[in-house]
Write a protein that holds these residues in place. Sequence first.
Motif, PDB file in Angstrom:
ATOM      1  N   PRO A   1       0.685  -1.135  -0.046  1.00 15.66           N
ATOM      2  CA  PRO A   1       0.164  -0.013   0.117  1.00 15.66           C
ATOM      3  C   PRO A   1       0.824   1.171  -0.079  1.00 15.66           C
ATOM      4  O   PRO A   1       2.014   1.238   0.642  1.00 15.66           O
ATOM      5  N   SER A   2       0.450   2.313  -0.826  1.00 14.98           N
ATOM      6  CA  SER A   2       1.087   3.551  -0.758  1.00 14.98           C
ATOM      7  C   SER A   2       0.741   4.513   0.272  1.00 14.98           C
ATOM      8  O   SER A   2      -0.589   4.328   0.575  1.00 14.98           O
ATOM      9  N   ASP A   3       1.469   5.234   0.838  1.00 17.09           N
ATOM     10  CA  ASP A   3       0.981   6.193   1.703  1.00 17.09           C
ATOM     11  C   ASP A   3       0.403   7.538   1.001  1.00 17.09           C
ATOM     12  O   ASP A   3       1.462   7.803   0.152  1.00 17.09           O
ATOM     13  N   VAL A   4      -0.282   8.268   1.615  1.00 14.77           N
ATOM     14  CA  VAL A   4      -0.824   9.500   1.105  1.00 14.77           C
ATOM     15  C   VAL A   4      -0.452  10.539   2.434  1.00 14.77           C
ATOM     16  O   VAL A   4      -0.868  10.151   3.340  1.00 14.77           O
ATOM     17  N   THR A   5       0.375  11.562   2.179  1.00 16.16           N
ATOM     18  CA  THR A   5       0.561  12.455   3.225  1.00 16.16           C
ATOM     19  C   THR A   5       0.443  13.674   2.868  1.00 16.16           C
ATOM     20  O   THR A   5       0.332  14.398   1.602  1.00 16.16           O
ATOM     21  N   ALA A   6      -0.151  14.487   3.968  1.00 14.77           N
ATOM     22  CA  ALA A   6      -0.749  15.775   4.053  1.00 14.77           C
ATOM     23  C   ALA A   6       0.266  16.582   4.723  1.00 14.77           C
ATOM     24  O   ALA A   6       0.897  16.248   5.792  1.00 14.77           O
TER      25      ALA A   6
END
Length: 358
Positions: free
Chosen positions: A75-80
């Motif tokens: 799974p890919s990480d989505v970062t804010a």
Amino acid sequence: SILRMEVVVGTYTQVLGHVPNGKGTGVHLLKFDPEEGKLTAVDSTSDCGPNPSYCEINPANKKIVYSVSENNDGPSDVTAYSIEGGKFRKLNTQSSKGVAGCHLRCDKDGKFLFCSNYVSGDFAVFPIEQDGSLQPASDFRRHEGSSVNPNRQEGPHCHCVELDNTGKFAFSADLGIDKVLQYTLDAKNGKLIPNEKAPAFNLTAGSGPRHISIHPNNRFVYVVNELFNTVVVAELNQTDGTLTTVQTVSTLADGFTGQSNTAAIRIDAQGKHIFVSNRFSESLAVLDVADDGKLSNLRIFPCQGQIPRDIHIDPTGKYLLTANQESHSIDVFKIGADGSLTHHSKYDIASPASIVFA
């Protein structure tokens, strides 16, 4: 200020099958001076997971930035992040739930972030908190099917989710199944609902739809096909959110026989010109847009580098920026009144993959 605009650039930090020389260092904050037509460095962060290849700005709060870690192994990480005093401050990270996150899009109201996962062929929808941080996914949808190209279309490969200008209708280009999936946004529950009238807009077998650009007048949608190097012009039904084919044009000069794969497509704010990047043939295609949405007058300009993965028009409309992945530069072109491109400046940066203006 308009004199120095902020630009966020995503990069490849690892060697991958499609990135022979990945040596980027993370997500970069640059300044663009539209008087000089030049980029300068401000800040960067490596606190983003490997290969933060695609970035997005929150249109409702342009100090909020998102990146997706294009991880082929899980799974890919989505970062804010928030940008505070010219520095990245990480807010939080959520899982994209799919493999090789490759594209992000935020709705115009800054309520939802849509992440497309290429390898697993699916997308996730993340509700956005008031401070710009991401809630866990409120929706996750995996595409199904395959198509005729055995090397590239053995299964679904979701490449983007785009919303129309009203924010009511959404479209997801899937390279693996030769379809643009059509959805309506359920903003109350943070879900994309398959379009009741027609859940899919079908493209010619083998086309490989990749990215989508929507005309400022919202009447026309442009789909760029990576494998066939074409742009399909479609009319958008304003009532039911379905697409109908109007025209298909090539992004390559007549008689070109070498290798080429399109990457990005952009339309200018006036809806007068379409720009497409051609990888391997290392060029930028420019097309005129008529009042009926149709494209003509193809012109080809060298991209001044290798593997032009992303392109973006600056907010003044005077410049086109090109992320030349394999020659490790962002090249700036001046846009003429007729859409023609003149090379203007070069900014050195390792393995650039995406460009977005804050």
